[in-house]
Design an enzyme around this catalytic site. Structure first.
Site, PDB file in Angstrom:
ATOM      1  N   HIS A  16      49.718  36.436  18.547  1.00 16.46           N
ATOM      2  CA  HIS A  16      50.741  35.390  18.664  1.00 16.46           C
ATOM      3  C   HIS A  16      50.041  34.047  18.832  1.00 16.46           C
ATOM      4  CE1 HIS A  16      54.248  38.131  20.191  1.00 16.46           C
ATOM      5  NE2 HIS A  16      53.575  38.691  19.190  1.00 16.46           N
ATOM      6  N   GLU A  20      50.370  31.670  20.958  1.00 18.34           N
ATOM      7  CA  GLU A  20      49.949  31.364  22.329  1.00 18.34           C
ATOM      8  C   GLU A  20      48.655  32.087  22.683  1.00 18.34           C
ATOM      9  OE1 GLU A  20      54.509  32.102  22.750  1.00 18.34           O
ATOM     10  OE2 GLU A  20      52.924  32.606  21.324  1.00 18.34           O
ATOM     11  N   CYS A  24      57.145  35.358  24.665  1.00 19.59           N
ATOM     12  CA  CYS A  24      57.533  36.740  24.958  1.00 19.59           C
ATOM     13  C   CYS A  24      56.851  37.161  26.269  1.00 19.59           C
ATOM     14  CB  CYS A  24      57.121  37.652  23.810  1.00 19.59           C
ATOM     15  SG  CYS A  24      55.331  37.856  23.633  1.00 19.59           S
ATOM     16  N   CYS A  26      52.962  37.084  26.058  1.00 18.37           N
ATOM     17  CA  CYS A  26      52.408  35.730  26.113  1.00 18.37           C
ATOM     18  C   CYS A  26      52.615  35.097  27.485  1.00 18.37           C
ATOM     19  CB  CYS A  26      53.022  34.874  25.013  1.00 18.37           C
ATOM     20  SG  CYS A  26      52.492  35.415  23.366  1.00 18.37           S
TER      21      CYS A  26
END
Length: 150
Positions: A52, A54, A82, A85
């Protein structure tokens, strides 16, 4: 010196992710007026569910600073993080989290598990939702609309 618009930079990362066929999410880690790291989603490209935006930005910033802690640094991300993260943000000890669009299905900051409000959360950043929300939400809606079109 004019301070950069970090959310605009995160949106550029999200747009680049969309062009690669990735869900358009972008992230920037900054300290003062300096960009430390930036990334867009690469889960498909890297065949890695943890890739992801992040996580990739946190990894890059930690590598550049030779530290597992990003105390005093801020994260700008186009979509509500999420749970995975949010956990990484907590463990990295990021100072502030700015995010654009909320994510009712997968978000874990103001939706879902509300990770930072959990009594087991070790560190909670200051949270600023809705920064660049309309641009981030439009980018996501357009991306998914194109994929669902007949």
């Amino acid at each position: 010196m004019k301070r950069p618009d970090f959310m605009a930079l995160a949106l550029k990362e999200a747009e680049a992710a969309a062009l690669r066929g990735e869900v358009p999410v972008g992230a920037v880690i900054a300290s003062g007026a300096t960009v430390i790291a930036s990334a867009g989603n690469r889960t498909r490209e890297l065949a890695d569910p943890t890739a992801h935006a992040e996580i990739l930005a946190i990894r890059e910033a930690c590598r550049k600073l030779s530290s597992e802690r990003l105390t005093g640094h801020d994260l700008y991300v186009t979509l509500e993080p999420c749970a995975m993260c949010a956990g990484a943000i907590s463990f990295a000890r990021l100072r502030r989290l700015y995010f654009g669009a909320t994510d009712e299905k997968g978000g874990a900051v103001v939706n879902g598990v509300r990770f930072f409000a959990s009594p087991t959360c070790h560190h909670a950043p200051d949270i600023y939702p809705g920064i660049g929300e309309s641009d981030a939400a439009l980018l996501l809606k357009d991306f998914f609309r194109e994929r669902r079109a007949p």
